[in-house]
Enzyme design. Structure first.
Site, short mmCIF file in Angstrom:
data_model
loop_
_atom_site.label_atom_id
_atom_site.label_comp_id
_atom_site.label_asym_id
_atom_site.label_seq_id
_atom_site.Cartn_x
_atom_site.Cartn_y
_atom_site.Cartn_z
NE ARG A 156 -3.62 1.54 3.03
CZ ARG A 156 -3.50 2.40 4.09
NH1 ARG A 156 -2.66 2.49 4.83
NH2 ARG A 156 -4.79 2.90 4.54
CD GLU B 89 -7.15 5.78 10.12
OE1 GLU B 89 -6.72 6.72 10.91
OE2 GLU B 89 -6.61 4.79 10.80
CD GLU C 265 -3.73 2.94 8.29
OE1 GLU C 265 -3.32 3.10 9.62
OE2 GLU C 265 -4.09 3.75 7.39
#
Ligand SMILES: *[C@@H]1O[C@H](CO)[C@@H](O)[C@H](O)[C@H]1NC(C)=O
Ligand SMILES: *[C@@H]1O[C@H](CO)[C@@H](O)[C@H](O)[C@H]1NC(C)=O
Ligand SMILES: *[C@@H]1O[C@H](CO)[C@@H](O)[C@H](O)[C@H]1NC(C)=O
Length: 343
Positions: A60, A147, A257
């Site tokens: 990523r 997020e 994550e």
């Protein structure tokens, strides 16, 4: 008999491996430029090759609209990732700097009305995906926003200010822009994967806007899951939250994550039984894998270790002093093997 048994064991291990055995390695070139060299067993090797040799298959890379992690930098990372044979996941922050649940600033060069931002985010996302396509390193997974529990491009796309209307339109525009320049899978990423009420509020709200984002436009739902920001982030809570998520929306889910400390003191972790060590890093990811493998219909599909090699920033934003899979000399820890059996 012995050979047959170990072949069987190998097949079982392969069969249960997650689809995305991943890490976010965005800082790699910055760290290399500071003079770091990575090694395993005393042999210096590019970090992405070490990761691949240890079982990683997806990387990523974050992109900001300005500054150090700009498109130029990300394109160089994209080449490294693809040359190593990895699946490329691009993480668009839609900000000049870090975007997270507390920060979603509109890029300084962007407009600030919803109608103009819809055009801007379409054009920008299209141009980023096109740039990767043009250099021969197409984006495999496109993450629209980072997020975004309370939306993005604040205050226009901020849920607590403007409800879901703006956000749902902006995501729809971004996704259409991206898909006009390539054919990546679309991933939407939220923090606090253990918190079902938060995930439910977001997903029901964002899919509830007429003429904007629809469920069929999202291919993968991603969550962050960290042990040091609150004791509710337990594996049991993750399991029930993601089970509810999959049951309601029937989408592949990844922990996009996570990390666990090798060194930490004075911090209450959400799973205090797991040791603070390289061994603990293996346990934590192995336990997350078990949670994912326990989800209905095989929809738990990946784990991403966040920034395993960021020497110079080993705390990785947490109160623990070192969450890396390498020591300060660049030598890998035993936990480099998480990309094998623990994912
Ligand atoms: C883009 O990123 C590179 C590498 O981090 C940096 O050297 C360069 O100055 C950046 N460009 C801008 C315009 O910020
Ligand atoms: C933890 O979860 C409980 C029950 O859902 C909630 O009341 C509490 O506020 C949460 N604590 C934190 C720190 O989020
Ligand atoms: C999460 O875990 C904590 C501690 O086990 C618990 O008190 C809480 O109610 C759980 N649920 C949520 C939604 O936080």
């Amino acid at each position: 008999m012995r050979a047959a048994a170990s072949l069987f064991a190998a097949l079982v291990a392969v069969a249960s491996a997650l689809t995305y055995r991943a890490a976010d390695i965005s800082s790699l070139i910055v760290v290399e430029d500071s003079g770091v060299e990575y090694s395993q067993n005393g042999v210096v090797i590019p970090f992405e090759d070490i990761l691949v040799a240890n079982g990683m298959n997806t990387a990523r890379v974050r992109i900001w609209t300005a500054g150090q992690y700009n498109l130029t930098y990300a394109l160089a990372m994209g080449k490294r990732v693809k040359d190593a044979g990895l699946t490329l996941h691009v993480d668009l922050h839609y900000s000049d700097t870090w975007a997270d649940p507390g920060h979603q600033a509109i890029p300084s060069a962007w407009p600030t009305t919803l109608s103009r931002l819809n055009t801007q985010i379409y054009d920008y996302t299209q141009s980023v995906v096109q740039a990767f396509t043009d250099q021969g390193t197409p984006v495999d997974i496109l993450q629209v926003g980072n997020e975004i529990n309370n939306g993005l491009l604040w205050p226009v796309g901020e849920i607590s200010v403007n409800g879901f209307d703006g956000l749902s339109q902006l995501l729809n525009s971004a996704i259409h822009g991206g898909l006009s320049a390539g054919s990546p899978k679309i991933l939407v990423h939220l923090a606090n994967g253990w918190d079902w009420s938060d995930l439910k509020y977001f997903w029901e709200g964002v899919f509830g806007i007429q003429g904007a984002l629809t469920q069929s436009e999202v291919d993968i739902m991603g969550v962050s899951f960290y042990p040091f920001y609150g004791t509710n982030a337990t594996l049991a809570n993750l399991s029930s939250s993601l089970t509810n998520l999959v049951n309601e929306f029937d989408k592949p889910v990844v922990v996009a994550e996570t990390n666990w400390p090798a060194v930490c003191s004075g911090v209450t972790l959400s799973e205090p039984e797991i040791p603070i060590s390289a061994q603990g890093q293996e346990e934590w990811t192995g336990d997350i894998k078990s949670v994912l493998n326990g989800l209905p219909d095989g929809l738990g599909q990946g784990i991403y270790y966040w920034e395993p090699g960021w020497i110079g920033n080993a705390a990785l934003g947490s109160s623990c002093s070192d969450n890396l899979l390498v020591d300060s000399s660049g030598a890998v820890r035993q936990s480099i093997d998480i990309f094998g059996d623990d994912m």
